[in-house]
Design a protein around this motif. Structure first.
Motif, mmCIF file in Angstrom:
data_model
loop_
_atom_site.group_PDB
_atom_site.id
_atom_site.type_symbol
_atom_site.label_atom_id
_atom_site.label_comp_id
_atom_site.label_asym_id
_atom_site.label_seq_id
_atom_site.Cartn_x
_atom_site.Cartn_y
_atom_site.Cartn_z
ATOM 1 N N PHE A 37 0.821 -1.204 0.000
ATOM 2 C CA PHE A 37 0.000 0.000 0.000
ATOM 3 C C PHE A 37 0.864 1.267 0.000
ATOM 4 O O PHE A 37 0.639 2.198 -0.762
ATOM 5 N N PHE A 38 1.888 1.300 0.860
ATOM 6 C CA PHE A 38 2.741 2.477 0.964
ATOM 7 C C PHE A 38 3.978 2.410 0.065
ATOM 8 O O PHE A 38 4.641 3.421 -0.172
ATOM 9 N N GLY A 39 4.335 1.207 -0.400
ATOM 10 C CA GLY A 39 5.575 1.069 -1.158
ATOM 11 C C GLY A 39 6.743 0.810 -0.224
ATOM 12 O O GLY A 39 6.567 0.344 0.903
ATOM 13 N N PHE A 40 7.939 1.103 -0.708
ATOM 14 C CA PHE A 40 9.187 0.972 0.062
ATOM 15 C C PHE A 40 9.503 -0.480 0.424
ATOM 16 O O PHE A 40 10.201 -0.731 1.401
ATOM 17 N N LYS B 94 21.858 6.148 7.544
ATOM 18 C CA LYS B 94 22.363 6.040 8.916
ATOM 19 C C LYS B 94 22.702 4.587 9.269
ATOM 20 O O LYS B 94 23.777 4.294 9.820
ATOM 21 N N VAL B 95 21.789 3.661 8.950
ATOM 22 C CA VAL B 95 22.026 2.248 9.257
ATOM 23 C C VAL B 95 23.183 1.703 8.439
ATOM 24 O O VAL B 95 23.982 0.887 8.919
ATOM 25 N N ASP B 96 23.306 2.170 7.191
ATOM 26 C CA ASP B 96 24.404 1.738 6.335
ATOM 27 C C ASP B 96 25.755 2.122 6.941
ATOM 28 O O ASP B 96 26.709 1.330 6.942
ATOM 29 N N LEU B 97 25.829 3.337 7.491
ATOM 30 C CA LEU B 97 27.067 3.794 8.140
ATOM 31 C C LEU B 97 27.365 2.973 9.398
ATOM 32 O O LEU B 97 28.516 2.625 9.676
ATOM 33 N N GLU C 262 13.211 -4.256 3.021
ATOM 34 C CA GLU C 262 13.965 -5.503 2.908
ATOM 35 C C GLU C 262 15.451 -5.261 3.118
ATOM 36 O O GLU C 262 16.145 -6.064 3.754
ATOM 37 N N LYS C 263 15.964 -4.137 2.583
ATOM 38 C CA LYS C 263 17.380 -3.811 2.760
ATOM 39 C C LYS C 263 17.681 -3.512 4.228
ATOM 40 O O LYS C 263 18.712 -3.936 4.766
ATOM 41 N N LEU C 264 16.770 -2.778 4.877
ATOM 42 C CA LEU C 264 16.952 -2.503 6.300
ATOM 43 C C LEU C 264 16.996 -3.798 7.098
ATOM 44 O O LEU C 264 17.830 -3.972 7.997
ATOM 45 N N SER C 265 16.089 -4.705 6.779
ATOM 46 C CA SER C 265 16.048 -5.989 7.479
ATOM 47 C C SER C 265 17.352 -6.755 7.286
ATOM 48 O O SER C 265 17.899 -7.341 8.226
ATOM 49 N N SER C 266 17.875 -6.720 6.068
ATOM 50 C CA SER C 266 19.133 -7.409 5.771
ATOM 51 C C SER C 266 20.299 -6.794 6.536
ATOM 52 O O SER C 266 21.135 -7.513 7.095
#
Length: 569
Positions: free
Chosen positions: A24-27, A115-118, A32-36
């Motif tokens: 519904f919202f997309g993303f 931020k999470v990537d860093l 999925e990337k955040l979860s990974s």
């Protein structure tokens, strides 16, 4: 606590990704990337939490991780609440506000992913070991030799238990199992060693076998160890059937005593397999087990479990003095006075008493003793204190979904008489309880509470005349919970605020007590799940409280507030 909260967040992310709201919202790809990324970080958390005690930069890294995890949790919560609002509106999911909301969330998603990537990249410089819930590293090995120079206050327990074991005449088809159960540090192993080496036990039982079980409740390993202890040699065979046959040859018709120390296994089937092999002894053959878990005692035990009492102040002081002064004859009375206060802080736990006495063994300055008295046990250097690792072992044996619920209990002051249903409501408000089949969340919370009680985290349980259950936590267990919650969380991440009457500001992780309420105060705490104003002097709420879109529990009991702002009605 990062480990427990991160697991909770990953469960929520998985549920969100596979639900209709992400479509519904997309993303979907972003979530999925955040979860990974969080899963990758989770693999090193066990090592990171052990090392943060000695490395401030790792502690700061964990703080950043906590903050990012809270932000993602806020985004998920906002998506769920906005979806409900749109669905209930007249236009439903054709509401034009959806596009505006999508743009806002999109911007926040971009920022949080960077931020999470860093944070994920930064973890590499610490060279953490990847391990998830590696409990084997936390185990300890015990033996039957009593190494304590002096044991105080356990003579009565020793005598009672020896008499029970010697006078027990079991029915032929049942192997009597006597559990000793209580929290870590109370001296279960020491008491078992005293019983094992008691002359009356030595005369009555033959053979006597001591096995430290710990995590590895493997039938083959345990039988091999028992056989090796009896025969004083290792067997040439390797298959389970041969081990079983040999053990039964050694025990058939014998009135043996088997001590299983430090048992954590709560798999009834594993115990049933071992018990079937052991049920060949003569009448009176017995098993004595020590465990921290009521559940283990109920699975294995056939006799009433024995719960150790805390050491009295008198015996605690004797133990402390023996550790602090040894055989020294001339003792400074001022140090004794400070020592009494230290013993009181130990709460009758022998491990704490011995550790602190040992720390002061070669210190004779009054200021050094006062430093230990005034310092929380958990602030002592790790190489000086064995209390925290010993008790944290119980925490590491908790399933991940229970860890967050236990650590949360630190928000209650020490010696608080907590009410079970109220605690479960607070767990629900913070989203700590996950759906389980057809069970209501209240029922899930009740299961979690029972599990924590069965693992000796709660004590002094009483049920009043109205059926309400009250309980407490031992001071050292409370300290353990406190040590798991970081005290450096930014104000935007606080999840619970208590408006108190005293002029104090106390913060612990996501919990904060403030001296007074004001509309401007609410702007500081944008992520609140719980706002507790009970018994405060607040007489009116401002409409700005409606901006707390994540708020799930507002406690206004015993206040003079008689109406709510229209935005909340």
């Amino acid at each position: 606590m990062a480990e427990a909260f991160l697991q909770l967040l990953l469960d929520n992310l998985t549920s969100f990704i596979h639900g209709k709201l992400v479509l519904f919202f997309g993303f979907e790809k972003e979530f999925e990337k955040l979860s990974s990324m969080f899963s990758t970080i989770q693999a090193v958390l066990e090592d990171a939490q052990e090392k943060q005690l000695k490395d401030k930069t790792i502690e700061n890294w964990l703080q950043k991780l906590n903050g990012a995890a809270y932000e993602v949790d806020d985004i998920l919560d906002e998506c769920k609440s906005e979806a409900t609002r749109f669905e209930q509106s007249r236009l439903g999911f054709y509401h034009p506000g959806i596009i505006t909301f999508g743009h806002k969330i999109g911007k926040r998603m971009k920022e949080i992913m960077e931020k999470v990537d860093l944070i994920a990249e930064e973890r590499k410089k610490f060279h953490f070991l990847e391990k998830i819930a590696d409990r084997q590293a936390s185990t300890r090995e015990t033996g039957f030799v009593l190494t304590e120079p002096g044991v105080y206050g356990r003579d009565k327990e020793q005598d009672e238990m020896v008499k029970i074991l010697i006078n027990n005449v079991n029915v032929a088809e049942e192997l009597p199992v006597f559990p000793i159960i209580d929290m870590g540090g109370l001296g279960k192993t020491t008491l078992a060693q005293m019983i094992f080496n008691d002359e009356r036990v030595t005369e009555h039982f033959n053979p006597k076998v001591w096995v430290c079980v710990s995590d590895d409740f493997d039938e083959k390993r345990l039988i091999r160890t028992i056989v090796g202890n009896i025969e004083r040699r290792s067997l040439d065979v390797e298959d389970l059937a041969s081990f079983q046959k040999k053990l039964q040859e050694l025990l058939t018709g014998k009135r043996y005593l088997l001590v299983l120390d430090d048992v954590w296994n709560d798999d009834q089937e594993k115990w049933a397999k071992l018990r079937a092999v052991l049920k060949v002894g003569a009448r009176g053959a017995s098993v004595l087990e020590t465990t921290r878990l009521e559940k283990v005692g109920s699975i294995m035990g056939t006799l009433e479990p024995y719960h150790l009492s805390s050491l009295s102040q008198h015996y605690g002081l004797l133990l402390f003095m023996q550790r602090a002064f040894g055989q020294q004859r001339e003792i400074n009375s001022n140090l004794v006075a400070v020592g009494k206060e230290i013993v009181k802080k130990c709460g009758g736990v022998p491990l704490a008493t011995k550790t602190l006495g040992g720390i002061l063994r070669f210190k004779r300055e009054e200021s050094e003793w006062e430093h230990v008295r005034d310092n929380e046990i958990w602030n002592l250097p790790q190489d000086e204190s064995s209390i925290l690792p010993a008790l944290r072992l119980s925490y590491h044996h908790l399933p991940l979904n229970l860890r967050q619920c236990f650590a949360y209990c630190a928000v209650f002051p020490k010696d608080t008489k907590m009410e079970k249903d109220n605690l479960i409501t607070l767990w629900m408000a913070h989203g700590f309880l996950l759906s389980k089949g057809n069970l209501e969340l209240e029922d899930v919370g009740n299961e979690v509470w029972k599990e924590l009680y069965m693992r000796s985290f709660f004590q002094e349980v009483v049920v009043d005349e109205f059926g309400k259950t009250y309980f407490k936590m031992h001071d050292l267990i409370h300290n353990l919970a406190t040590s798991l919650i970081s005290a450096n969380t930014s104000s935007s991440n606080f999840r619970q605020v208590r408006v108190g009457e005293e002029n104090n500001i106390w913060s612990i992780g996501f919990y904060k007590t403030v001296s007074s309420y004001s509309p401007s105060l609410l702007k500081m705490f944008v992520s609140l799940r719980v706002l507790d104003m009970s018994y405060s002097r607040v007489i009116q709420l401002s409409s700005s409280i409606g901006n707390l879109i994540h708020l799930r529990l507002l406690n206004l009991s015993s206040t003079r507030i008689r109406s709510l702002p229209k935005r909340l009605c």
